[in-house]
Design a protein around this motif. Structure first.
Motif, PDB file in Angstrom:
ATOM      1  N   SER A 106       0.824  -1.208   0.000  1.00  0.00           N
ATOM      2  CA  SER A 106       0.000   0.000   0.000  1.00  0.00           C
ATOM      3  C   SER A 106       0.860   1.261   0.000  1.00  0.00           C
ATOM      4  O   SER A 106       0.563   2.232  -0.688  1.00  0.00           O
ATOM      5  N   MET A 107       1.951   1.230   0.777  1.00  0.00           N
ATOM      6  CA  MET A 107       2.841   2.390   0.832  1.00  0.00           C
ATOM      7  C   MET A 107       3.554   2.576  -0.504  1.00  0.00           C
ATOM      8  O   MET A 107       3.693   3.710  -0.993  1.00  0.00           O
ATOM      9  N   PHE A 145       8.472   8.650  11.991  1.00  0.00           N
ATOM     10  CA  PHE A 145       7.136   9.262  12.100  1.00  0.00           C
ATOM     11  C   PHE A 145       6.226   8.298  12.858  1.00  0.00           C
ATOM     12  O   PHE A 145       6.159   7.110  12.537  1.00  0.00           O
ATOM     13  N   PHE A 146       5.533   8.811  13.871  1.00  0.00           N
ATOM     14  CA  PHE A 146       4.629   7.985  14.671  1.00  0.00           C
ATOM     15  C   PHE A 146       3.249   8.631  14.689  1.00  0.00           C
ATOM     16  O   PHE A 146       3.106   9.833  14.870  1.00  0.00           O
ATOM     17  N   LYS A 147       2.221   7.810  14.495  1.00  0.00           N
ATOM     18  CA  LYS A 147       0.856   8.329  14.472  1.00  0.00           C
ATOM     19  C   LYS A 147      -0.120   7.285  15.001  1.00  0.00           C
ATOM     20  O   LYS A 147      -0.004   6.096  14.695  1.00  0.00           O
ATOM     21  N   THR A 148      -1.080   7.730  15.811  1.00  0.00           N
ATOM     22  CA  THR A 148      -2.148   6.857  16.288  1.00  0.00           C
ATOM     23  C   THR A 148      -3.346   7.027  15.380  1.00  0.00           C
ATOM     24  O   THR A 148      -3.753   8.150  15.064  1.00  0.00           O
ATOM     25  N   LEU A 149      -3.923   5.902  14.942  1.00  0.00           N
ATOM     26  CA  LEU A 149      -5.054   5.935  14.019  1.00  0.00           C
ATOM     27  C   LEU A 149      -6.178   5.044  14.527  1.00  0.00           C
ATOM     28  O   LEU A 149      -5.933   3.937  15.010  1.00  0.00           O
ATOM     29  N   ASP A 150      -7.408   5.534  14.419  1.00  0.00           N
ATOM     30  CA  ASP A 150      -8.559   4.697  14.746  1.00  0.00           C
ATOM     31  C   ASP A 150      -8.793   3.719  13.614  1.00  0.00           C
ATOM     32  O   ASP A 150      -8.704   4.075  12.442  1.00  0.00           O
ATOM     33  N   ASP A 151      -9.103   2.482  13.941  1.00  0.00           N
ATOM     34  CA  ASP A 151      -9.404   1.453  12.954  1.00  0.00           C
ATOM     35  C   ASP A 151     -10.908   1.232  12.940  1.00  0.00           C
ATOM     36  O   ASP A 151     -11.585   1.440  13.933  1.00  0.00           O
ATOM     37  N   SER A 152     -11.463   0.839  11.820  1.00  0.00           N
ATOM     38  CA  SER A 152     -12.899   0.598  11.739  1.00  0.00           C
ATOM     39  C   SER A 152     -13.193  -0.484  10.714  1.00  0.00           C
ATOM     40  O   SER A 152     -12.317  -0.899   9.955  1.00  0.00           O
ATOM     41  N   ILE A 153     -14.447  -0.923  10.662  1.00  0.00           N
ATOM     42  CA  ILE A 153     -14.833  -1.989   9.736  1.00  0.00           C
ATOM     43  C   ILE A 153     -14.727  -1.526   8.285  1.00  0.00           C
ATOM     44  O   ILE A 153     -14.684  -2.333   7.372  1.00  0.00           O
ATOM     45  N   ALA A 154     -14.682  -0.206   8.085  1.00  0.00           N
ATOM     46  CA  ALA A 154     -14.627   0.332   6.723  1.00  0.00           C
ATOM     47  C   ALA A 154     -13.202   0.685   6.316  1.00  0.00           C
ATOM     48  O   ALA A 154     -12.972   1.193   5.245  1.00  0.00           O
ATOM     49  N   THR A 155     -12.226   0.407   7.203  1.00  0.00           N
ATOM     50  CA  THR A 155     -10.855   0.806   6.945  1.00  0.00           C
ATOM     51  C   THR A 155     -10.029  -0.341   6.389  1.00  0.00           C
ATOM     52  O   THR A 155      -9.847  -1.349   7.055  1.00  0.00           O
ATOM     53  N   THR A 170      -6.224  -1.549   4.494  1.00  0.00           N
ATOM     54  CA  THR A 170      -4.822  -1.172   4.641  1.00  0.00           C
ATOM     55  C   THR A 170      -4.504   0.032   3.765  1.00  0.00           C
ATOM     56  O   THR A 170      -3.771   0.932   4.163  1.00  0.00           O
ATOM     57  N   ASP A 171      -5.059   0.053   2.562  1.00  0.00           N
ATOM     58  CA  ASP A 171      -4.855   1.197   1.658  1.00  0.00           C
ATOM     59  C   ASP A 171      -5.350   2.485   2.296  1.00  0.00           C
ATOM     60  O   ASP A 171      -4.712   3.537   2.179  1.00  0.00           O
ATOM     61  N   ASP A 172      -6.513   2.416   2.968  1.00  0.00           N
ATOM     62  CA  ASP A 172      -7.075   3.600   3.634  1.00  0.00           C
ATOM     63  C   ASP A 172      -6.154   4.091   4.745  1.00  0.00           C
ATOM     64  O   ASP A 172      -5.929   5.292   4.901  1.00  0.00           O
ATOM     65  N   VAL A 173      -5.643   3.154   5.532  1.00  0.00           N
ATOM     66  CA  VAL A 173      -4.759   3.494   6.647  1.00  0.00           C
ATOM     67  C   VAL A 173      -3.516   4.209   6.139  1.00  0.00           C
ATOM     68  O   VAL A 173      -3.120   5.260   6.661  1.00  0.00           O
ATOM     69  N   ILE A 174      -2.879   3.651   5.102  1.00  0.00           N
ATOM     70  CA  ILE A 174      -1.661   4.252   4.546  1.00  0.00           C
ATOM     71  C   ILE A 174      -1.965   5.600   3.889  1.00  0.00           C
ATOM     72  O   ILE A 174      -1.193   6.554   4.015  1.00  0.00           O
ATOM     73  N   GLU A 175      -3.095   5.681   3.201  1.00  0.00           N
ATOM     74  CA  GLU A 175      -3.492   6.946   2.568  1.00  0.00           C
ATOM     75  C   GLU A 175      -3.625   8.045   3.614  1.00  0.00           C
ATOM     76  O   GLU A 175      -3.118   9.160   3.438  1.00  0.00           O
ATOM     77  N   MET A 211      -2.320   8.110   6.665  1.00  0.00           N
ATOM     78  CA  MET A 211      -1.046   8.398   7.299  1.00  0.00           C
ATOM     79  C   MET A 211      -0.146   9.238   6.395  1.00  0.00           C
ATOM     80  O   MET A 211       0.467  10.208   6.833  1.00  0.00           O
ATOM     81  N   MET A 212      -0.081   8.879   5.103  1.00  0.00           N
ATOM     82  CA  MET A 212       0.799   9.590   4.181  1.00  0.00           C
ATOM     83  C   MET A 212       0.330  11.014   3.928  1.00  0.00           C
ATOM     84  O   MET A 212       1.127  11.903   3.636  1.00  0.00           O
ATOM     85  N   ARG A 213      -0.967  11.244   4.041  1.00  0.00           N
ATOM     86  CA  ARG A 213      -1.463  12.617   3.941  1.00  0.00           C
ATOM     87  C   ARG A 213      -0.931  13.455   5.099  1.00  0.00           C
ATOM     88  O   ARG A 213      -0.599  14.628   4.950  1.00  0.00           O
ATOM     89  N   LYS A 214      -0.863  12.819   6.286  1.00  0.00           N
ATOM     90  CA  LYS A 214      -0.353  13.504   7.468  1.00  0.00           C
ATOM     91  C   LYS A 214       1.150  13.740   7.368  1.00  0.00           C
ATOM     92  O   LYS A 214       1.672  14.749   7.812  1.00  0.00           O
ATOM     93  N   VAL A 215       1.840  12.765   6.774  1.00  0.00           N
ATOM     94  CA  VAL A 215       3.290  12.804   6.749  1.00  0.00           C
ATOM     95  C   VAL A 215       3.852  13.602   5.568  1.00  0.00           C
ATOM     96  O   VAL A 215       5.000  14.022   5.586  1.00  0.00           O
ATOM     97  N   SER A 216       3.050  13.829   4.548  1.00  0.00           N
ATOM     98  CA  SER A 216       3.544  14.393   3.279  1.00  0.00           C
ATOM     99  C   SER A 216       4.349  15.685   3.450  1.00  0.00           C
ATOM    100  O   SER A 216       5.375  15.870   2.792  1.00  0.00           O
ATOM    101  N   ARG A 217       3.907  16.573   4.323  1.00  0.00           N
ATOM    102  CA  ARG A 217       4.623  17.846   4.493  1.00  0.00           C
ATOM    103  C   ARG A 217       5.984  17.653   5.142  1.00  0.00           C
ATOM    104  O   ARG A 217       6.867  18.500   4.993  1.00  0.00           O
TER     105      ARG A 217
END
Length: 210
Positions: free
Chosen positions: A75-76, A178-188, A190-195, A197-203
């Motif tokens: 995914s990354m 880079f460290f980040k806490t993310l909520d997981d859900s039934i709709a999430t 792996t692609d969603d998780v990486i997407e 996270m990478m939006r947060k990390v991009s800058r």
């Protein structure tokens, strides 16, 4: 009034807990400038349960962790490949990475090798890796019921913490984390998780073209 104050305190601490954390080595820019090719290795994945489900199978859980390990890696790579014009380096195809790791006997025991040893086998200048830890707090069925009751604003099944690292291929030193806490859900997925996270990390991603 007390209830409102308590809610504000909880929101405040929730924001602190979920804040991203970034580390940059003093020589990061100097090291990055000399790099051309970067490999993404399988992530270390850990799936835990706040309350172990019925019929829990340690073997099946371990297999799920192994599958998710390469899923996060893929995914990354897909995300970075999609935006390759935005980066100063190229990223090694993950299929090639995993084949080389398998041939060398490293694939299933990456924690037994230093990052510079891995980089040498892969023929790259740096290694992207990390850890994804998930704590399941609710069953999928329970999450679906919550989502229905709350009109779609539910479905949280647990919390995940994702750590992403970059190590230099020459000496194995940690250059960036880079460290980040993310909520997981039934709709999430792996692609969603990486997407997310990478939006947060991009800058702050060191390979990003400024």
């Amino acid at each position: 009034m007390k209830k409102i104050s308590l809610l504000l305190v909880l929101v405040f601490f929730t924001k602190i807990y979920s804040q991203k954390q970034i580390f940059e080595a003093p020589n990061l820019k100097e090291k990055i400038a000399a790099q051309k090719t970067v490999a993404i290795i399988p992530f270390d994945v850990s799936i835990n349960y706040k309350k172990q489900p019925k019929n829990f199978s340690a073997e099946a859980n371990k297999e799920q962790e192994k599958k998710m390990s390469t899923s996060v890696q893929t995914s990354m790579y897909t995300f970075l490949l999609r935006k390759r014009d935005n980066y100063l380096v190229s990223f090694q195809d993950v299929d090639k990475t995993n084949i080389l790791l398998k041939k060398s006997g490293m694939l299933d025991k990456l924690d037994e090798f230093t990052k510079d040893e891995i980089a040498e086998i892969l023929g790259v200048d740096a290694i992207i890796g990390g850890k994804y830890e998930i704590e399941q707090t609710k069953s999928e069925a329970g999450a679906i019921a919550t989502a229905v009751l709350l009109g779609g604003f539910g479905g949280k099944t647990g919390t995940g913490t994702l750590t992403m690292t970059i190590n230099d291929g020459v000496d194995g030193d940690l250059l960036w984390r880079f460290f980040k806490t993310l909520d997981d859900s039934i709709a999430t997925s792996t692609d969603d998780v990486i997407e997310r996270m990478m939006r947060k990390v991009s800058r702050n991603f060191p390979y990003q073209v400024k």
